[in-house]
Design a protein around this motif. Structure first.
Motif, short mmCIF file in Angstrom:
data_model
loop_
_atom_site.label_atom_id
_atom_site.label_comp_id
_atom_site.label_asym_id
_atom_site.label_seq_id
_atom_site.Cartn_x
_atom_site.Cartn_y
_atom_site.Cartn_z
N ASP A 194 -4.73 1.69 5.26
CA ASP A 194 -4.35 0.69 6.26
C ASP A 194 -2.87 0.80 6.60
OD1 ASP A 194 -6.92 -0.26 6.36
OD2 ASP A 194 -6.54 -2.08 5.19
N HIS A 244 -11.91 4.80 -0.36
CA HIS A 244 -11.47 3.45 0.01
C HIS A 244 -12.64 2.50 0.24
CE1 HIS A 244 -12.29 5.36 3.86
NE2 HIS A 244 -12.33 4.18 4.41
N THR A 245 -13.87 2.98 0.01
CA THR A 245 -15.04 2.11 0.20
C THR A 245 -15.81 1.84 -1.08
OG1 THR A 245 -16.46 4.00 0.76
CG2 THR A 245 -15.34 2.87 2.59
N GLY A 275 0.79 -1.22 0.00
CA GLY A 275 0.00 0.00 0.00
C GLY A 275 0.82 1.26 0.00
N ARG A 322 -7.67 1.56 0.12
CA ARG A 322 -7.76 0.82 1.38
C ARG A 322 -6.38 0.36 1.83
NH1 ARG A 322 -10.19 0.62 5.85
NH2 ARG A 322 -12.24 0.54 4.89
N ALA A 323 -5.58 -0.16 0.91
CA ALA A 323 -4.23 -0.61 1.27
C ALA A 323 -3.38 0.55 1.77
CB ALA A 323 -3.56 -1.27 0.06
N LYS A 362 -13.42 2.08 -8.49
CA LYS A 362 -12.41 1.12 -8.96
C LYS A 362 -11.09 1.16 -8.21
CE LYS A 362 -10.69 3.95 -12.82
NZ LYS A 362 -10.45 3.98 -14.26
N TYR A 363 -10.77 2.24 -7.53
CA TYR A 363 -9.49 2.30 -6.81
C TYR A 363 -9.63 2.02 -5.32
CZ TYR A 363 -7.41 4.26 -11.05
OH TYR A 363 -6.94 4.45 -12.32
N LYS A 364 -10.76 1.46 -4.92
CA LYS A 364 -10.98 1.29 -3.49
C LYS A 364 -9.96 0.36 -2.84
CE LYS A 364 -14.58 -2.31 -3.78
NZ LYS A 364 -16.00 -2.62 -3.46
N GLU A 365 -9.51 -0.67 -3.56
CA GLU A 365 -8.51 -1.58 -2.97
C GLU A 365 -7.17 -0.87 -2.77
OE1 GLU A 365 -10.46 -2.47 -5.52
OE2 GLU A 365 -11.69 -4.09 -4.64
#
Length: 202
Positions: free
Chosen positions: A75, A61-62, A24, A71-72, A65-68
């Motif tokens: 985090d 982040h929820t 991330g 989120r990384a 298309k770029y939520k992953e």
């Protein structure tokens, strides 16, 4: 529907996503290392700035298309936050410490925006601790911030800090009115008396 952005912005975000590390992370000196140019080092600032680029285009982040990727990144920042709320993690030489409070302010701003956009309850405690650290790091008399908590004031670091505090207010987090009043007093001190449109650096 997903946010509609200009092609240039989408290409820029795709570039950022392509060079995000598996954990991330992004690094400010990622490309400077190729050229062996001297540079300041702050992965936390790089991540915060990248996260804000995506958020500025409407991604979170929820959802979308770029939520992953987001989120990384978020985090990673929360995982590396110090117990005292500081988001900066030391890198480079001792001289690199000048980036500490810049980095913290940038990350706090990015995460205040993330919380404000999503009201994700998992973020609240971390972001509030980040804001609390800003308040604790403020110079008690001068009202601003510089490179080290509680020492000196400059308009550059203070600008990032005030922006983060304002974002926290807008997100519904706790920001003492006194902290904003002290910051205003710093700006009043930094203003040129005979040219009120000009502000000193420190």
């Amino acid at each position: 529907p997903p946010p509609q952005t200009e092609e240039a912005i989408e290409l820029g975000l795709a570039f950022l996503a392509r060079y995000q590390e598996e954990d991330g992370n992004w690094s400010l000196d990622q490309f400077a290392r190729i050229d062996t140019r001297p540079t300041m080092v702050s992965d936390s600032a790089a991540i915060g700035l990248a996260v804000m680029a995506f958020q500025g285009a409407g991604y979170t982040h929820t959802q979308f298309k770029y939520k992953e990727a987001l989120r990384a990144a978020i985090d990673f920042l929360v995982r590396h936050q110090d117990k005292n709320g500081d988001y900066y993690f030391a890198q480079g030489s001792d001289g690199n410490q000048v980036v500490r409070l810049y980095s913290h302010a940038i990350v706090t701003l990015a995460l205040c925006e993330a919380y404000g956009m999503t009201q994700d309850p998992d973020l609240r405690d971390s972001v509030q601790k980040g804001l609390d650290f800003i308040v604790e790091a403020q110079h008690p008399e001068r009202g601003g911030w510089r490179y080290t908590p509680g020492r000196e004031s400059d308009t550059s670091v203070s600008g990032w800090m005030v922006t983060a505090l304002e974002s926290g207010c807008r997100a519904g987090l706790e920001v003492p009115e006194e902290a904003l009043e002290k910051a205003t007093s710093w700006l009043d001190r930094a203003q040129y008396p005979d040219q009120e449109y000009l502000y000193r650096y420190n």
